[in-house]
Design a protein around this motif. Structure first.
Motif, PDB file in Angstrom:
ATOM      1  N   ALA A  62       0.837  -1.203   0.000  1.00  0.00           N
ATOM      2  CA  ALA A  62       0.000   0.000   0.000  1.00  0.00           C
ATOM      3  C   ALA A  62       0.870   1.251   0.000  1.00  0.00           C
ATOM      4  O   ALA A  62       0.514   2.270  -0.593  1.00  0.00           O
ATOM      5  CB  ALA A  62      -0.930  -0.006   1.208  1.00  0.00           C
ATOM      6  N   ASP A  63       2.013   1.173   0.666  1.00  0.00           N
ATOM      7  CA  ASP A  63       2.962   2.294   0.732  1.00  0.00           C
ATOM      8  C   ASP A  63       2.262   3.608   1.099  1.00  0.00           C
ATOM      9  O   ASP A  63       1.546   3.653   2.072  1.00  0.00           O
ATOM     10  CB  ASP A  63       3.746   2.410  -0.578  1.00  0.00           C
ATOM     11  CG  ASP A  63       4.600   1.173  -0.829  1.00  0.00           C
ATOM     12  OD1 ASP A  63       4.973   0.512   0.153  1.00  0.00           O
ATOM     13  OD2 ASP A  63       4.870   0.869  -1.994  1.00  0.00           O
ATOM     14  N   ASP A  64       2.465   4.659   0.295  1.00  0.00           N
ATOM     15  CA  ASP A  64       1.924   5.974   0.627  1.00  0.00           C
ATOM     16  C   ASP A  64       0.573   6.265  -0.009  1.00  0.00           C
ATOM     17  O   ASP A  64       0.004   7.326   0.219  1.00  0.00           O
ATOM     18  CB  ASP A  64       2.902   7.072   0.193  1.00  0.00           C
ATOM     19  CG  ASP A  64       4.202   7.015   0.960  1.00  0.00           C
ATOM     20  OD1 ASP A  64       4.199   6.456   2.071  1.00  0.00           O
ATOM     21  OD2 ASP A  64       5.214   7.523   0.450  1.00  0.00           O
ATOM     22  N   PRO A 114      -9.259   2.799   7.229  1.00  0.00           N
ATOM     23  CA  PRO A 114     -10.177   2.277   6.208  1.00  0.00           C
ATOM     24  C   PRO A 114      -9.630   2.424   4.790  1.00  0.00           C
ATOM     25  O   PRO A 114      -9.813   1.531   3.958  1.00  0.00           O
ATOM     26  CB  PRO A 114     -11.436   3.127   6.408  1.00  0.00           C
ATOM     27  CG  PRO A 114     -11.365   3.600   7.801  1.00  0.00           C
ATOM     28  CD  PRO A 114      -9.906   3.779   8.099  1.00  0.00           C
ATOM     29  N   THR A 115      -8.944   3.541   4.510  1.00  0.00           N
ATOM     30  CA  THR A 115      -8.400   3.736   3.165  1.00  0.00           C
ATOM     31  C   THR A 115      -7.290   2.737   2.890  1.00  0.00           C
ATOM     32  O   THR A 115      -7.218   2.159   1.799  1.00  0.00           O
ATOM     33  CB  THR A 115      -7.885   5.173   3.009  1.00  0.00           C
ATOM     34  OG1 THR A 115      -8.939   6.073   3.344  1.00  0.00           O
ATOM     35  CG2 THR A 115      -7.431   5.445   1.602  1.00  0.00           C
ATOM     36  N   LYS A 116      -6.429   2.495   3.877  1.00  0.00           N
ATOM     37  CA  LYS A 116      -5.382   1.496   3.678  1.00  0.00           C
ATOM     38  C   LYS A 116      -6.005   0.117   3.474  1.00  0.00           C
ATOM     39  O   LYS A 116      -5.559  -0.658   2.621  1.00  0.00           O
ATOM     40  CB  LYS A 116      -4.418   1.469   4.871  1.00  0.00           C
ATOM     41  CG  LYS A 116      -3.303   0.457   4.676  1.00  0.00           C
ATOM     42  CD  LYS A 116      -2.215   0.573   5.713  1.00  0.00           C
ATOM     43  CE  LYS A 116      -1.113  -0.447   5.427  1.00  0.00           C
ATOM     44  NZ  LYS A 116       0.034  -0.284   6.313  1.00  0.00           N
ATOM     45  N   GLY A 117      -7.037  -0.194   4.231  1.00  0.00           N
ATOM     46  CA  GLY A 117      -7.719  -1.473   4.059  1.00  0.00           C
ATOM     47  C   GLY A 117      -8.295  -1.619   2.664  1.00  0.00           C
ATOM     48  O   GLY A 117      -8.197  -2.684   2.039  1.00  0.00           O
ATOM     49  N   ALA A 118      -8.884  -0.552   2.142  1.00  0.00           N
ATOM     50  CA  ALA A 118      -9.445  -0.599   0.787  1.00  0.00           C
ATOM     51  C   ALA A 118      -8.344  -0.780  -0.252  1.00  0.00           C
ATOM     52  O   ALA A 118      -8.518  -1.516  -1.228  1.00  0.00           O
ATOM     53  CB  ALA A 118     -10.248   0.671   0.506  1.00  0.00           C
TER      54      ALA A 118
END
Ligand code: ZN
Length: 144
Positions: A62-64, A114-118
């Motif tokens: 996922a990095d940045d 949540p954004t990293k999970g997505a």
């Protein structure tokens, strides 16, 4: 026309991993494969593997990207709201700072996981970065 004819093996592979379902499960902090196990061990650290189905998460990249997406979304919403309030009220600069700085920080922190999970769910659904499935697992783990 058969779409698979033009997409080759990649087109047929993606059909068994629904993109939006995987991203939604990731957004909710759940395993993109089974939707049961937890994706995160800590705030932004993914678990080694799903505790329900065993899907590995440690190789995600996922990095940045989650941080960039959060900046884009929060920036547009907060700046738009600020400009709307600024245009319709007579608040001082300090009053604006007292309102918008905490809202910005809290909403960014609330959206990061949540954004990293997505993003991890997206990588899983598209078989990116080690989420390749049985064929890739055999290449990297011949003992299986
Ligand atoms: Zn799972």
């Amino acid at each position: 026309m058969d779409a698979r004819k033009f997409g080759g093996a990649a087109a047929t592979k993606t059909t068994d991993r629904p993109l939006w379902q995987a991203m939604k499960r990731g957004f909710l902090g759940r395993c993109p494969k089974c939707g049961e196990g937890r994706m995160f061990a800590r705030f932004l650290r993914t678990a080694e593997r799903c505790d329900a189905c065993g899907e590995e998460f440690h190789h995600h990249r996922a990095d940045d990207l989650p941080a960039y997406l959060v900046v884009v979304v929060v920036g547009h919403v907060i700046v738009g709201a600020f400009m709307g309030v600024e245009a319709t009220t007579t608040l001082s600069t300090w009053q604006h700072l007292a309102i918008w700085v905490p809202i910005t920080i809290l909403s960014a922190l609330a959206l990061l996981q949540p954004t990293k999970g997505a993003v991890v769910g997206l990588q899983w659904a598209l078989r990116m970065h080690g989420f390749g499935g049985p064929a890739e697992e055999l290449e990297t783990h011949p003992e299986l």
